[in-house]
Design a protein around this motif. Structure first.
Motif, mmCIF file in Angstrom:
data_model
loop_
_atom_site.group_PDB
_atom_site.id
_atom_site.type_symbol
_atom_site.label_atom_id
_atom_site.label_comp_id
_atom_site.label_asym_id
_atom_site.label_seq_id
_atom_site.Cartn_x
_atom_site.Cartn_y
_atom_site.Cartn_z
ATOM 1 N N LEU A 210 0.795 -1.221 0.194
ATOM 2 C CA LEU A 210 -0.008 0.099 0.064
ATOM 3 C C LEU A 210 0.801 1.204 0.207
ATOM 4 O O LEU A 210 0.513 2.353 -0.655
ATOM 5 N N VAL A 217 2.118 6.680 -7.256
ATOM 6 C CA VAL A 217 0.725 7.598 -7.443
ATOM 7 C C VAL A 217 1.220 8.929 -7.312
ATOM 8 O O VAL A 217 1.281 10.037 -8.026
ATOM 9 N N LEU A 221 1.790 11.671 -9.759
ATOM 10 C CA LEU A 221 1.068 13.033 -9.792
ATOM 11 C C LEU A 221 1.904 14.061 -10.117
ATOM 12 O O LEU A 221 1.795 15.297 -10.716
ATOM 13 N N LEU B 206 -11.204 -5.623 1.116
ATOM 14 C CA LEU B 206 -10.326 -5.124 0.568
ATOM 15 C C LEU B 206 -10.325 -5.651 -0.770
ATOM 16 O O LEU B 206 -9.716 -4.849 -1.660
ATOM 17 N N LEU B 210 -9.481 -3.270 -4.399
ATOM 18 C CA LEU B 210 -8.371 -3.583 -5.113
ATOM 19 C C LEU B 210 -8.689 -3.920 -6.536
ATOM 20 O O LEU B 210 -7.884 -3.765 -7.530
ATOM 21 N N ILE B 213 -8.682 -0.511 -8.251
ATOM 22 C CA ILE B 213 -7.316 0.039 -8.761
ATOM 23 C C ILE B 213 -6.905 -0.918 -9.742
ATOM 24 O O ILE B 213 -6.383 -0.228 -10.952
ATOM 25 N N SER B 214 -7.126 -1.899 -9.922
ATOM 26 C CA SER B 214 -6.530 -2.935 -10.841
ATOM 27 C C SER B 214 -7.173 -2.547 -12.417
ATOM 28 O O SER B 214 -6.601 -2.348 -13.266
ATOM 29 N N VAL B 217 -5.789 1.179 -13.488
ATOM 30 C CA VAL B 217 -4.498 0.872 -13.947
ATOM 31 C C VAL B 217 -4.537 0.372 -15.277
ATOM 32 O O VAL B 217 -3.736 0.662 -16.202
ATOM 33 N N LEU B 220 -5.678 2.905 -17.576
ATOM 34 C CA LEU B 220 -4.623 3.909 -17.954
ATOM 35 C C LEU B 220 -3.417 3.325 -18.817
ATOM 36 O O LEU B 220 -2.902 4.133 -19.738
ATOM 37 N N LEU B 232 -5.806 12.142 -16.654
ATOM 38 C CA LEU B 232 -4.791 11.067 -15.831
ATOM 39 C C LEU B 232 -4.588 11.470 -14.341
ATOM 40 O O LEU B 232 -4.805 10.462 -13.398
ATOM 41 N N GLU B 233 -4.701 12.727 -13.923
ATOM 42 C CA GLU B 233 -4.431 13.077 -12.625
ATOM 43 C C GLU B 233 -5.881 12.632 -11.823
ATOM 44 O O GLU B 233 -5.820 12.353 -10.693
ATOM 45 N N LEU B 236 -5.536 8.993 -11.218
ATOM 46 C CA LEU B 236 -4.445 8.980 -10.072
ATOM 47 C C LEU B 236 -5.106 9.285 -8.586
ATOM 48 O O LEU B 236 -4.702 8.471 -7.609
ATOM 49 N N PHE B 237 -5.515 10.383 -8.639
ATOM 50 C CA PHE B 237 -6.438 10.528 -7.392
ATOM 51 C C PHE B 237 -7.207 9.656 -6.821
ATOM 52 O O PHE B 237 -7.370 9.384 -5.640
ATOM 53 N N ILE B 239 -7.130 6.513 -7.471
ATOM 54 C CA ILE B 239 -6.293 5.388 -6.969
ATOM 55 C C ILE B 239 -5.528 5.658 -5.593
ATOM 56 O O ILE B 239 -5.836 4.887 -4.743
ATOM 57 N N LYS B 240 -5.363 6.848 -5.141
ATOM 58 C CA LYS B 240 -4.816 7.320 -3.844
ATOM 59 C C LYS B 240 -5.725 7.253 -3.046
ATOM 60 O O LYS B 240 -5.696 6.795 -1.783
ATOM 61 N N VAL B 243 -6.432 3.624 -1.898
ATOM 62 C CA VAL B 243 -5.383 3.132 -1.039
ATOM 63 C C VAL B 243 -5.710 3.773 0.376
ATOM 64 O O VAL B 243 -5.363 2.954 1.244
ATOM 65 N N MET B 246 -7.955 1.216 1.936
ATOM 66 C CA MET B 246 -7.575 -0.091 2.334
ATOM 67 C C MET B 246 -6.542 0.378 3.528
ATOM 68 O O MET B 246 -6.546 -0.660 4.382
ATOM 69 N N THR B 247 -5.758 1.256 3.523
ATOM 70 C CA THR B 247 -4.877 1.544 4.832
ATOM 71 C C THR B 247 -5.732 1.844 6.069
ATOM 72 O O THR B 247 -5.267 1.092 7.120
#
Lengths: 278, 278
Positions: A210, A217, A221, B206, B210, B213-214, B217, B220, B232-233, B236-237, B239-240, B243, B246-247
């Motif tokens: 993670l 990422v 960015l 989770l 996941l 994100i997959s 990606v 992209l 693109l940004e 990416l945000f 995905i962030k 993440v 998940m954290t």
């Protein structure tokens, strides 16, 4: 459930004394939370009730080659007699040293007598350790032979009374249940602990990928308008790889949560397997 | 550990019978794996040993307003007498209906006597249910008043013998340990089950981010050379954000793995709290 029915023998003071001790021992077994306390309360009571030199428990500790072997894990002895726990013959006693006795015990039988009642290895064992009379009963839970309880007279040859035999058999039976109960509790505690540890390990295993994704990422960015298409693709493939790794960890969590045993309550043997008489 | 020391009263057949029953009951308590079987084996033995009409156990079931209330959970009765389990007075008995008895029991005391020995609510309760003599003993584990064991004579007024009282007190004491043991095992099993379920829930929680994100990606990788810098940004945000989610789940795993109770082995009261005599 099969019911336990001790059959009273004719009223006499022996029976009354035997029952009193049995009530006390069973009570302590019901109350006990660890095997050390359990034997510490049990063996002195047996020794005093039978007015004998030693009372002890040998645990069945199969060696890695599968051969049954026994180890003296607890004892109570007359103050003027030496402890035996550290004696090599008692610390680790192979089945082959006392083949007739252990075969009888494994088949739910009692062993009792004086040296003249036995031949070969057993007679030699008794004379070697100054045992004039011995009484052994098996402790069996389900099909598991946990070990045996014993009392020795090292002062004189004697004929064990029916009350002595009944007491030891009943205690062995209660002990099997108490040992199973301790085992069940320990298994459940271990399973809980393993699940906790597994959750911690997997949570930590997840945190690394993670962090790595988060870092990637952030880099993208910051730099996406300055890096080549190949570099962008390389980063994206790295993220994909990390996602795969985390998916594997999630599958492992699901597998392990199912695999860790839940039905850990051991069942004892039915009373009918042992001849119980008081 | 405090040791349990039943003190034998003068040798007589009453004592012998009482001890025999106690040995049998304690044995069944050691053997028992569920509370239903436990009472099924216990109460008929008590009733027959005391030659009485009813033997029963009332469980302490505090209501949501904190008032102690009792519920008849198990009984054994003479074949010609009706069961009481479904009678409203027995199914849910508020403390206030029998205030003197329940106060005595909660303070480790015994209740015994005929209607003339009691006043007010208790005398009324006995006459209402045709009880000529009653004997009640508390079942206490640690500081927890689990309920009480009782025997009633509905045929004639009688004076309970010392053996009757000793039997009931000793059984109550053994029962407290057996109930605690069952509670401990159930707590551990529940804790294991909760950890399993939590692992399953978190693993599923989770899997969604996941997959997301997959998917992002993959998109992209396919389209990065055709989309705008803003698009693109935005991806990416997203995905962030995933993440982060998940954290949070990983932190929850670490918190919960610690929070779920591990030390679930209940401890009983010490024998000295109850006056035990045989």
């Amino acid at each position: 459930m099969d019911r336990y029915c001790p059959i009273p023998s004719p009223t006499d003071s022996d029976t009354l004394a035997c029952l009193s001790v049995l009530v006390k021992i069973q009570h302590n077994l019901l109350e006990c939370h660890d095997s050390e306390t359990l034997f510490a309360s049990l063996l002195p009571d047996i020794r005093l009730a039978a007015c004998t030199s030693y009372a002890y428990f040998f645990r069945n500790v199969p060696l890695f080659d599968g051969q049954p072997t026994y180890s003296l894990v607890a004892e109570s002895h007359l103050p003027n007699l030496p402890p035996r726990k550290d004696h090599p013959n008692f610390a680790l006693l192979p089945h082959a040293h006392l083949p007739n006795w252990t075969a009888t015990l494994m088949n739910h039988g009692l062993v009792f007598g004086t040296p003249n009642d036995f031949a070969g290895e057993e007679r030699f064992f008794m004379s070697l350790h100054g045992i004039h009379s011995i009484l052994l009963v098996p402790v069996i839970a389900g099909k598991q032979f946990l070990g045996f309880l014993g009392i020795d007279d090292c002062v004189e040859e004697r004929k064990w009374s029916e009350a002595d035999k009944a007491l030891l058999q009943n205690v062995a039976f209660a002990l099997a249940h108490a040992l199973l109960r301790l085992q069940t509790t320990q298994n459940l505690q271990r399973a809980c602990q393993e699940k906790t540890e597994l959750m911690e390990i997997l949570a930590h295993d997840l945190k690394n990928p993670l962090s790595a994704i988060s870092l990637s990422v952030d880099t993208l960015l910051r730099k996406h308008d300055r890096i080549s298409s190949e570099q962008l693709e390389k980063r994206l493939f790295q993220i994909k790889e990390l996602v795969h790794r985390m998916t594997d960890i999630c599958h492992q969590m699901l597998r392990e949560s199912i695999c860790l045993p839940l039905n850990l309550v051991s069942r004892p043997c039915t009373p009918s397997r042992l001849a119980l008489r008081i």
